[in-house]
Design a protein around this motif. Structure first.
Motif, PDB file in Angstrom:
ATOM      1  N   LYS A 326      26.781  22.353  34.485  1.00 46.02           N
ATOM      2  CA  LYS A 326      28.245  22.420  34.532  1.00 46.02           C
ATOM      3  C   LYS A 326      28.684  23.088  35.845  1.00 46.02           C
ATOM      4  O   LYS A 326      27.909  23.776  36.503  1.00 46.02           O
ATOM      5  CB  LYS A 326      28.775  23.206  33.332  1.00 46.02           C
ATOM      6  N   ALA A 327      29.946  22.887  36.177  1.00 52.81           N
ATOM      7  CA  ALA A 327      30.484  23.383  37.442  1.00 52.81           C
ATOM      8  C   ALA A 327      30.256  24.879  37.662  1.00 52.81           C
ATOM      9  O   ALA A 327      29.856  25.284  38.766  1.00 52.81           O
ATOM     10  CB  ALA A 327      31.973  23.035  37.540  1.00 52.81           C
ATOM     11  N   PRO A 328      30.490  25.754  36.653  1.00 51.70           N
ATOM     12  CA  PRO A 328      30.260  27.189  36.886  1.00 51.70           C
ATOM     13  C   PRO A 328      28.800  27.510  37.239  1.00 51.70           C
ATOM     14  O   PRO A 328      28.535  28.372  38.073  1.00 51.70           O
ATOM     15  CB  PRO A 328      30.649  27.839  35.549  1.00 51.70           C
ATOM     16  N   GLU A 329      27.854  26.792  36.615  1.00 49.10           N
ATOM     17  CA  GLU A 329      26.434  27.017  36.917  1.00 49.10           C
ATOM     18  C   GLU A 329      26.132  26.635  38.363  1.00 49.10           C
ATOM     19  O   GLU A 329      25.402  27.335  39.071  1.00 49.10           O
ATOM     20  CB  GLU A 329      25.557  26.206  35.965  1.00 49.10           C
ATOM     21  N   ALA A 330      26.696  25.507  38.799  1.00 44.08           N
ATOM     22  CA  ALA A 330      26.515  25.085  40.195  1.00 44.08           C
ATOM     23  C   ALA A 330      27.120  26.113  41.134  1.00 44.08           C
ATOM     24  O   ALA A 330      26.542  26.459  42.169  1.00 44.08           O
ATOM     25  CB  ALA A 330      27.150  23.717  40.411  1.00 44.08           C
ATOM     26  N   ALA A 331      28.287  26.641  40.765  1.00 44.19           N
ATOM     27  CA  ALA A 331      28.935  27.668  41.586  1.00 44.19           C
ATOM     28  C   ALA A 331      28.054  28.901  41.704  1.00 44.19           C
ATOM     29  O   ALA A 331      28.001  29.554  42.754  1.00 44.19           O
ATOM     30  CB  ALA A 331      30.287  28.041  40.971  1.00 44.19           C
ATOM     31  N   ILE A 338      30.965  33.924  42.147  1.00 46.25           N
ATOM     32  CA  ILE A 338      31.762  32.694  42.039  1.00 46.25           C
ATOM     33  C   ILE A 338      31.649  32.129  40.627  1.00 46.25           C
ATOM     34  O   ILE A 338      32.627  31.631  40.058  1.00 46.25           O
ATOM     35  CB  ILE A 338      31.308  31.654  43.088  1.00 46.25           C
ATOM     36  N   GLU A 339      30.451  32.225  40.045  1.00 47.48           N
ATOM     37  CA  GLU A 339      30.269  31.761  38.665  1.00 47.48           C
ATOM     38  C   GLU A 339      31.066  32.621  37.686  1.00 47.48           C
ATOM     39  O   GLU A 339      31.740  32.114  36.786  1.00 47.48           O
ATOM     40  CB  GLU A 339      28.788  31.773  38.295  1.00 47.48           C
ATOM     41  N   LYS A 340      31.003  33.938  37.870  1.00 39.08           N
ATOM     42  CA  LYS A 340      31.695  34.852  36.955  1.00 39.08           C
ATOM     43  C   LYS A 340      33.209  34.667  37.015  1.00 39.08           C
ATOM     44  O   LYS A 340      33.895  34.726  35.993  1.00 39.08           O
ATOM     45  CB  LYS A 340      31.339  36.298  37.299  1.00 39.08           C
ATOM     46  N   GLY A 341      33.744  34.457  38.211  1.00 40.69           N
ATOM     47  CA  GLY A 341      35.186  34.337  38.365  1.00 40.69           C
ATOM     48  C   GLY A 341      35.678  32.905  38.462  1.00 40.69           C
ATOM     49  O   GLY A 341      36.806  32.661  38.892  1.00 40.69           O
ATOM     50  N   PHE A 342      34.839  31.950  38.054  1.00 35.87           N
ATOM     51  CA  PHE A 342      35.156  30.522  38.215  1.00 35.87           C
ATOM     52  C   PHE A 342      36.517  30.172  37.615  1.00 35.87           C
ATOM     53  O   PHE A 342      36.833  30.534  36.473  1.00 35.87           O
ATOM     54  CB  PHE A 342      34.071  29.674  37.551  1.00 35.87           C
ATOM     55  N   ILE A 343      37.321  29.452  38.397  1.00 36.70           N
ATOM     56  CA  ILE A 343      38.616  28.944  37.919  1.00 36.70           C
ATOM     57  C   ILE A 343      38.524  27.421  37.781  1.00 36.70           C
ATOM     58  O   ILE A 343      38.704  26.868  36.701  1.00 36.70           O
ATOM     59  CB  ILE A 343      39.764  29.328  38.871  1.00 36.70           C
ATOM     60  N   VAL A 367      40.863  10.453  45.107  1.00 31.73           N
ATOM     61  CA  VAL A 367      39.435  10.539  44.762  1.00 31.73           C
ATOM     62  C   VAL A 367      38.915  11.976  44.850  1.00 31.73           C
ATOM     63  O   VAL A 367      37.751  12.238  44.547  1.00 31.73           O
ATOM     64  CB  VAL A 367      38.575   9.615  45.662  1.00 31.73           C
ATOM     65  N   GLN A 368      39.767  12.909  45.279  1.00 34.07           N
ATOM     66  CA  GLN A 368      39.412  14.323  45.175  1.00 34.07           C
ATOM     67  C   GLN A 368      40.034  14.842  43.876  1.00 34.07           C
ATOM     68  O   GLN A 368      41.233  14.699  43.651  1.00 34.07           O
ATOM     69  CB  GLN A 368      39.917  15.144  46.359  1.00 34.07           C
ATOM     70  N   ARG A 369      39.192  15.449  43.028  1.00 30.60           N
ATOM     71  CA  ARG A 369      39.639  15.826  41.700  1.00 30.60           C
ATOM     72  C   ARG A 369      39.530  17.330  41.493  1.00 30.60           C
ATOM     73  O   ARG A 369      38.675  17.986  42.094  1.00 30.60           O
ATOM     74  CB  ARG A 369      38.792  15.115  40.639  1.00 30.60           C
ATOM     75  N   LEU A 370      40.364  17.857  40.616  1.00 33.71           N
ATOM     76  CA  LEU A 370      40.233  19.241  40.166  1.00 33.71           C
ATOM     77  C   LEU A 370      39.523  19.213  38.824  1.00 33.71           C
ATOM     78  O   LEU A 370      39.996  18.564  37.879  1.00 33.71           O
ATOM     79  CB  LEU A 370      41.610  19.897  40.034  1.00 33.71           C
ATOM     80  N   GLU A 371      38.382  19.885  38.740  1.00 31.31           N
ATOM     81  CA  GLU A 371      37.570  19.862  37.523  1.00 31.31           C
ATOM     82  C   GLU A 371      37.421  21.270  36.955  1.00 31.31           C
ATOM     83  O   GLU A 371      37.361  22.257  37.704  1.00 31.31           O
ATOM     84  CB  GLU A 371      36.181  19.273  37.815  1.00 31.31           C
ATOM     85  N   GLY A 372      37.323  21.348  35.626  1.00 30.05           N
ATOM     86  CA  GLY A 372      37.209  22.630  34.942  1.00 30.05           C
ATOM     87  C   GLY A 372      35.786  23.014  34.601  1.00 30.05           C
ATOM     88  O   GLY A 372      34.816  22.434  35.106  1.00 30.05           O
ATOM     89  N   ARG A 373      35.673  23.954  33.674  1.00 30.45           N
ATOM     90  CA  ARG A 373      34.372  24.544  33.344  1.00 30.45           C
ATOM     91  C   ARG A 373      33.401  23.556  32.712  1.00 30.45           C
ATOM     92  O   ARG A 373      32.185  23.727  32.810  1.00 30.45           O
ATOM     93  CB  ARG A 373      34.574  25.727  32.380  1.00 30.45           C
ATOM     94  N   ASP A 374      33.912  22.521  32.055  1.00 31.56           N
ATOM     95  CA  ASP A 374      33.037  21.584  31.339  1.00 31.56           C
ATOM     96  C   ASP A 374      32.580  20.410  32.197  1.00 31.56           C
ATOM     97  O   ASP A 374      31.838  19.547  31.727  1.00 31.56           O
ATOM     98  CB  ASP A 374      33.757  21.045  30.096  1.00 31.56           C
ATOM     99  N   TYR A 375      32.993  20.385  33.460  1.00 31.26           N
ATOM    100  CA  TYR A 375      32.609  19.264  34.318  1.00 31.26           C
ATOM    101  C   TYR A 375      31.127  19.345  34.678  1.00 31.26           C
ATOM    102  O   TYR A 375      30.615  20.383  35.070  1.00 31.26           O
ATOM    103  CB  TYR A 375      33.442  19.260  35.599  1.00 31.26           C
ATOM    104  N   GLU A 376      30.418  18.209  34.521  1.00 29.30           N
ATOM    105  CA  GLU A 376      29.012  18.123  34.917  1.00 29.30           C
ATOM    106  C   GLU A 376      28.917  17.668  36.367  1.00 29.30           C
ATOM    107  O   GLU A 376      29.419  16.610  36.733  1.00 29.30           O
ATOM    108  CB  GLU A 376      28.250  17.139  34.021  1.00 29.30           C
ATOM    109  N   ILE A 377      28.287  18.483  37.172  1.00 28.70           N
ATOM    110  CA  ILE A 377      28.099  18.161  38.593  1.00 28.70           C
ATOM    111  C   ILE A 377      27.233  16.902  38.728  1.00 28.70           C
ATOM    112  O   ILE A 377      26.215  16.756  38.041  1.00 28.70           O
ATOM    113  CB  ILE A 377      27.440  19.344  39.330  1.00 28.70           C
ATOM    114  N   LYS A 378      27.644  16.003  39.615  1.00 30.14           N
ATOM    115  CA  LYS A 378      26.898  14.765  39.853  1.00 30.14           C
ATOM    116  C   LYS A 378      26.161  14.845  41.191  1.00 30.14           C
ATOM    117  O   LYS A 378      26.588  15.546  42.117  1.00 30.14           O
ATOM    118  CB  LYS A 378      27.851  13.565  39.884  1.00 30.14           C
ATOM    119  N   ASP A 379      25.080  14.100  41.272  1.00 30.40           N
ATOM    120  CA  ASP A 379      24.337  14.043  42.530  1.00 30.40           C
ATOM    121  C   ASP A 379      25.249  13.474  43.617  1.00 30.40           C
ATOM    122  O   ASP A 379      25.844  12.406  43.443  1.00 30.40           O
ATOM    123  CB  ASP A 379      23.100  13.153  42.372  1.00 30.40           C
TER     124      ASP A 379
END
Length: 391
Positions: A326-331, A338-343, A367-379
């Motif tokens: 998920k996005a916070p893990e990637a952060a 950055i992970e702890k304070g992820f918005i 094509v630029q999107r705002l994604e939240g905590r549940d977004y799965e990072i893609k390759d």
């Protein structure tokens, strides 16, 4: 921390030549005893044309690739007869070099060369794999039996946790005693806590690197491609090296392992040539890239890893995460704060960015999107993370 791949194989399998082609480390080639503490280590950058393309656009002060660490250890299959009879497996010194590896690259020789003797005198990669598996299983068996002695004492108290652990360890012991692999044993989430502490070699993800002769490399890759697509391939209908190559590839498919064919000698020679000449030679052989790059890509698939990117004037950088992260893990790969304070994350896929030419154009095109905590990072995602610095 770099992904670590341990390179193992029988003596004269070409594993150190492969190590040199992967790393350009220039490690001395020649057999040395299994009991030695010697190992060759090198960290290499993972080639990524996306990093190069973004660097051309942003002209950053720095560009950073992801890395892989390769560990080349002594040739296996050299344990003394007394050690084999005692089923002791690999020495502690040898084990220390590869027990923390994320995956194993098992080099299997398919080439024939009268000047390079084979430890078993004949070429049979399937048999060699059985031999290597047996030694790995004996090593794991010794580890498991030590843990059994410890757990047995704790289980006498009747504590359910240790009773269940004992049952699992005995199942492992039974499988390994028959020279099976720990990966053949059903492992629950609770059992995984135990295996995480044991660092079992036969539980590690594995790739089989088939070291072929130069003139068979193209055909070898064709056979592997057919098997990967699920096409029927009958090893007995193939001649020479290709029979053994097909046998191992089919075995890998059944096991869920990965496989790659390289000519380590050719690869090592190509690394000495200017890049343009090396690419021309590869093209003549019908190969899109060096085997070193293919081995790294196979390693990423094996461990289910993907790459996301960050880009700006300061730095263009590639980062590695597990598929499904998920996005916070990637952060958190960038910084734990950055992970702890992820918005949220601003995400543009690399292909979309290249088509648009800038983040502003990507935003305008949608094509630029705002994604939240549940977004799965893609390759291939290019991500910019917004976070609360106060957290």
């Amino acid at each position: 921390m770099a992904l670590t791949i341990g390179i193992i194989g029988l003596p004269q399998s070409g594993k150190t030549t492969l190590f040199n082609s992967l790393t350009k480390a220039g490690a001395p080639i020649g057999g040395y005893a299994t009991s030695t503490v010697q190992a060759n280590l090198a960290v290499v950058q993972v080639p990524d044309t996306r990093v190069d393309a973004l660097a051309d656009i942003f002209q950053p002060q720095k560009k950073t690739y992801t890395t892989v660490e390769f560990v080349d250890v002594a040739g296996m299959g050299q344990a003394s007869q007394a050690a084999k009879e005692k089923r002791e497996g690999l020495s502690p010194e040898f084990l220390g070099h590869i027990r923390n590896a994320d995956a194993l690259a098992i080099v299997l020789r398919t080439f024939a060369n009268d000047n390079v003797t084979h430890v078993y005198n004949t070429i049979d990669p399937n048999r060699d794999l059985d031999s290597l598996n047996a030694e790995l299983a004996m090593t794991d068996l010794a580890t498991v039996e030590k843990r059994i002695e410890r757990t047995k004492k704790a289980a006498k108290s009747g504590d359910k946790k240790y009773v269940q652990e004992m049952e699992f360890l005995q199942r492992l012991q039974e499988t390994l005693n028959e020279l099976g692999l720990a990966s053949d044993v059903e492992i629950s989430a609770q059992d995984r806590v135990v295996t995480d502490e044991l660092f079992l070699l036969t539980l590690k993800p594995r790739m089989y690197v088939l070291n072929t002769s130069e003139d068979m490399l193209g055909e070898a890759n064709e056979v592997l491609a057919k098997i990967e697509k699920g096409e029927q391939v009958v090893p007995e209908s193939l001649k020479g090296e290709l029979k053994g190559i097909a046998q191992v590839a089919l075995r890998a498919r059944a096991e869920g392992a990965q496989v790659a064919a390289v000519s380590a000698k050719l690869e090592a020679e190509l690394t000495e040539l200017p890049e343009e000449e090396a690419n021309e030679y590869l093209e003549a052989l019908g190969l899109p890239q060096l085997g070193a790059e293919r081995v790294i890509q196979v390693g990423y698939r094996l461990l289910n890893l993907i790459t996301f990117l960050t880009a700006g004037e300061d730095e263009v950088r590639a980062w590695t995460v597990t598929r499904g992260a998920k996005a916070p893990e990637a952060a958190g790969k960038i910084h734990t704060d950055i992970e702890k304070g992820f918005i949220r994350a601003e995400v543009t896929h690399f292909n979309d960015f290249i088509e648009c030419g800038s983040f502003a154009a990507a935003t305008k095109k949608g094509v630029q999107r705002l994604e939240g905590r549940d977004y799965e990072i893609k390759d291939g995602d290019i991500a910019h993370f917004r976070f609360n610095k106060g957290k």
